[in-house]
Design a protein around this motif. Structure first.
Motif, PDB file in Angstrom:
ATOM      1  N   ALA A  47       0.960  -1.162   0.119  1.00 30.35           N
ATOM      2  CA  ALA A  47      -0.097   0.297   0.677  1.00 30.35           C
ATOM      3  C   ALA A  47       0.283   1.556   0.368  1.00 30.35           C
ATOM      4  O   ALA A  47       0.388   2.325  -0.690  1.00 30.35           O
ATOM      5  N   PHE A  48       1.967   1.405   0.740  1.00 31.48           N
ATOM      6  CA  PHE A  48       2.455   2.255   0.885  1.00 31.48           C
ATOM      7  C   PHE A  48       3.890   2.528  -0.319  1.00 31.48           C
ATOM      8  O   PHE A  48       4.736   3.328  -0.537  1.00 31.48           O
ATOM      9  N   MET A  49       3.566   1.935  -1.513  1.00 32.53           N
ATOM     10  CA  MET A  49       4.562   1.877  -2.822  1.00 32.53           C
ATOM     11  C   MET A  49       3.509   2.091  -3.935  1.00 32.53           C
ATOM     12  O   MET A  49       3.675   2.985  -5.059  1.00 32.53           O
ATOM     13  N   VAL A  50       2.133   2.607  -3.123  1.00 33.58           N
ATOM     14  CA  VAL A  50       1.385   3.070  -4.178  1.00 33.58           C
ATOM     15  C   VAL A  50       1.587   4.466  -4.709  1.00 33.58           C
ATOM     16  O   VAL A  50       1.616   4.875  -5.718  1.00 33.58           O
ATOM     17  N   PRO A  51       2.185   5.294  -3.750  1.00 34.66           N
ATOM     18  CA  PRO A  51       2.676   6.642  -4.735  1.00 34.66           C
ATOM     19  C   PRO A  51       3.483   6.508  -4.880  1.00 34.66           C
ATOM     20  O   PRO A  51       3.510   7.480  -6.369  1.00 34.66           O
ATOM     21  N   LEU A  52       4.527   5.656  -4.876  1.00 33.83           N
ATOM     22  CA  LEU A  52       5.889   5.239  -6.170  1.00 33.83           C
ATOM     23  C   LEU A  52       4.731   5.075  -7.558  1.00 33.83           C
ATOM     24  O   LEU A  52       5.025   5.827  -8.143  1.00 33.83           O
ATOM     25  N   LEU A  53       3.856   4.143  -7.957  1.00 29.18           N
ATOM     26  CA  LEU A  53       3.474   3.832  -8.978  1.00 29.18           C
ATOM     27  C   LEU A  53       2.752   5.235  -9.180  1.00 29.18           C
ATOM     28  O   LEU A  53       2.361   5.375 -10.488  1.00 29.18           O
ATOM     29  N   LEU A  54       1.765   5.875  -8.096  1.00 28.70           N
ATOM     30  CA  LEU A  54       1.505   6.826  -9.360  1.00 28.70           C
ATOM     31  C   LEU A  54       1.987   8.094  -9.591  1.00 28.70           C
ATOM     32  O   LEU A  54       1.807   9.179 -10.532  1.00 28.70           O
ATOM     33  N   ASN A  55       3.279   8.240  -8.872  1.00 27.11           N
ATOM     34  CA  ASN A  55       4.626   9.158  -9.609  1.00 27.11           C
ATOM     35  C   ASN A  55       5.205   8.417 -10.823  1.00 27.11           C
ATOM     36  O   ASN A  55       5.148   9.489 -11.782  1.00 27.11           O
ATOM     37  N   MET A  56       5.238   7.315 -10.981  1.00 26.37           N
ATOM     38  CA  MET A  56       5.694   6.704 -12.039  1.00 26.37           C
ATOM     39  C   MET A  56       4.920   7.150 -13.369  1.00 26.37           C
ATOM     40  O   MET A  56       5.287   7.030 -14.312  1.00 26.37           O
ATOM     41  N   ILE A  57       3.579   6.943 -13.346  1.00 27.34           N
ATOM     42  CA  ILE A  57       2.308   7.042 -14.369  1.00 27.34           C
ATOM     43  C   ILE A  57       2.059   8.712 -14.089  1.00 27.34           C
ATOM     44  O   ILE A  57       0.435   9.222 -15.114  1.00 27.34           O
ATOM     45  N   ALA A  59       0.652  10.420 -12.251  1.00 28.90           N
ATOM     46  CA  ALA A  59      -0.682  10.978 -12.031  1.00 28.90           C
ATOM     47  C   ALA A  59      -0.985  12.050 -10.579  1.00 28.90           C
ATOM     48  O   ALA A  59       0.296  12.496  -9.904  1.00 28.90           O
ATOM     49  N   ASP A  60      -1.747  12.752 -10.492  1.00 27.78           N
ATOM     50  CA  ASP A  60      -1.726  14.058  -9.576  1.00 27.78           C
ATOM     51  C   ASP A  60      -2.404  13.724  -8.624  1.00 27.78           C
ATOM     52  O   ASP A  60      -2.964  14.452  -7.432  1.00 27.78           O
ATOM     53  N   LEU A  61      -2.777  12.395  -8.353  1.00 26.86           N
ATOM     54  CA  LEU A  61      -3.801  11.902  -7.159  1.00 26.86           C
ATOM     55  C   LEU A  61      -3.994  12.792  -5.867  1.00 26.86           C
ATOM     56  O   LEU A  61      -4.125  13.102  -5.196  1.00 26.86           O
ATOM     57  N   ILE A  62      -2.477  12.485  -4.915  1.00 23.25           N
ATOM     58  CA  ILE A  62      -1.522  12.647  -3.922  1.00 23.25           C
ATOM     59  C   ILE A  62      -1.456  14.215  -3.637  1.00 23.25           C
ATOM     60  O   ILE A  62      -2.199  14.723  -2.683  1.00 23.25           O
ATOM     61  N   ASP A  63      -1.653  14.998  -4.775  1.00 27.10           N
ATOM     62  CA  ASP A  63      -1.611  16.497  -5.174  1.00 27.10           C
ATOM     63  C   ASP A  63      -3.450  16.750  -5.013  1.00 27.10           C
ATOM     64  O   ASP A  63      -3.690  17.646  -3.952  1.00 27.10           O
TER      65      ASP A  63
END
Length: 227
Positions: A47-57, A59-63
C-alpha cells in the motif's frame, strides 16, 4: 500536514484490510503460505508503494487530495487512493514484485540514456578536437618577471600574435604554436598574450587535457583585421 496524516492513515488501513483479504483468498498451492500478520505486513508495504506507482505514471492524485497552489484539497479522492491501496495490498506479492522490476527497469533505462548522452558528448568532442591545437605542454613561465604595464596601442608583436590566432585553423592556440607561426620567442609570446589579455583582446581557456590555451575575443578579431 493534516492531509499527509490522513493519506498515511488511509494507506495503512487499506494495507491492513488488503493484507487480510489476501490471507483469506491466497492459495497455498500457488504460493508459500504466510501467517495472517505476515500478510498484513506485506499488504501495508504494498500500500505504501502506491505513491511511487502514481509518481511513475505521472498521476496527481496525492496533490489533488492535499491541494496545491492555494487550492483546497479534495478529500473525496481519498476513496480513490484507498481503492489503489486495497488492490495493491490484495495482490501484494505480485504487486511488489512488479513494482520492483519496473523500478529496476527505469534505473537501467536512465543509466542507458546517461551512457548514450555521454557517448554523444564524446562524439561531439571528437568532432571538435581537430580544431583545437594539442601540443607539447610548456614549462610554466614565471610571469612575475614580465612587465605589468599594458600598451595603449598594439605593438608589432601583439599584431603578429593576434593575426596568428585569427588566421589559424585551430580555435585555441598554445604558446608553442603561436611562437612557430610568428617567429617570436616563447617568452615574448607569453608576454604579448599577457598584455593582450589585460586589454581584453585574448581569452585564456583549457584544452581537453587541461593545458592552458588562448583564443582571441571578438574585440581581438576586430583589431587583428584592422591591424
Amino acid at each position: 500536514m493534516q492531509s499527509l496524516c490522513d493519506i498515511a492513515l488511509v494507506m495503512l488501513v487499506s494495507g491492513v484490510l488488503g493484507g487480510l483479504v489476501n490471507y483469506f483468498i491466497s492459495d497455498p498451492q500457488d504460493e508459500r503460505r504466510l501467517t495472517w500478520w505476515q500478510h498484513i505486513f506485506v499488504g501495508v508495504t504494498a500500500a505504501f508503494m502506491v505513491p511511487l506507482l502514481l509518481n511513475m505514471i505521472s498521476a496527481d492524485l496525492i496533490d489533488k487530495i492535499r491541494g496545491v497552489n492555494g487550492q483546497p484539497g479534495d478529500y473525496s479522492k481519498l476513496f480513490v487512493l484507498a481503492g489503489f491501496c486495497l488492490v495493491a495490498a490484495v495482490s501484494s506479492r505480485a504487486f511488489i514484485k512488479t513494482m520492483s522490476e519496473r523500478v529496476l527497469q527505469e534505473v537501467r533505462s536512465a543509466k542507458k540514456n546517461a551512457e548514450e548522452a555521454k557517448e554523444d558528448a564524446a562524439e561531439a568532442k571528437a568532432a571538435v578536437a581537430p580544431f583545437v591545437e594539442e601540443e607539447i605542454s610548456e614549462n610554466e613561465i614565471d610571469k612575475k618577471d614580465l612587465p605589468e604595464t599594458p600598451e595603449v596601442d598594439l605593438t608589432e608583436p601583439e599584431k603578429k600574435v593576434l593575426k596568428a590566432m585569427v588566421s589559424s585553423s585551430y580555435s585555441m592556440r598554445s604558446i608553442t604554436g603561436i611562437a612557430k607561426d610568428t617567429g617570436l620567442a616563447k617568452l615574448s609570446v607569453s608576454h604579448v598574450i599577457s598584455t593582450l589579455m589585460r586589454k581584453g583582446l585574448v581569452v585564456q581557456a583549457q584544452s581537453s587535457s587541461g593545458q592552458p590555451r588562448w583564443y582571441p575575443s571578438a574585440e581581438g578579431r576586430i583589431h587583428a583585421q584592422i591591424g
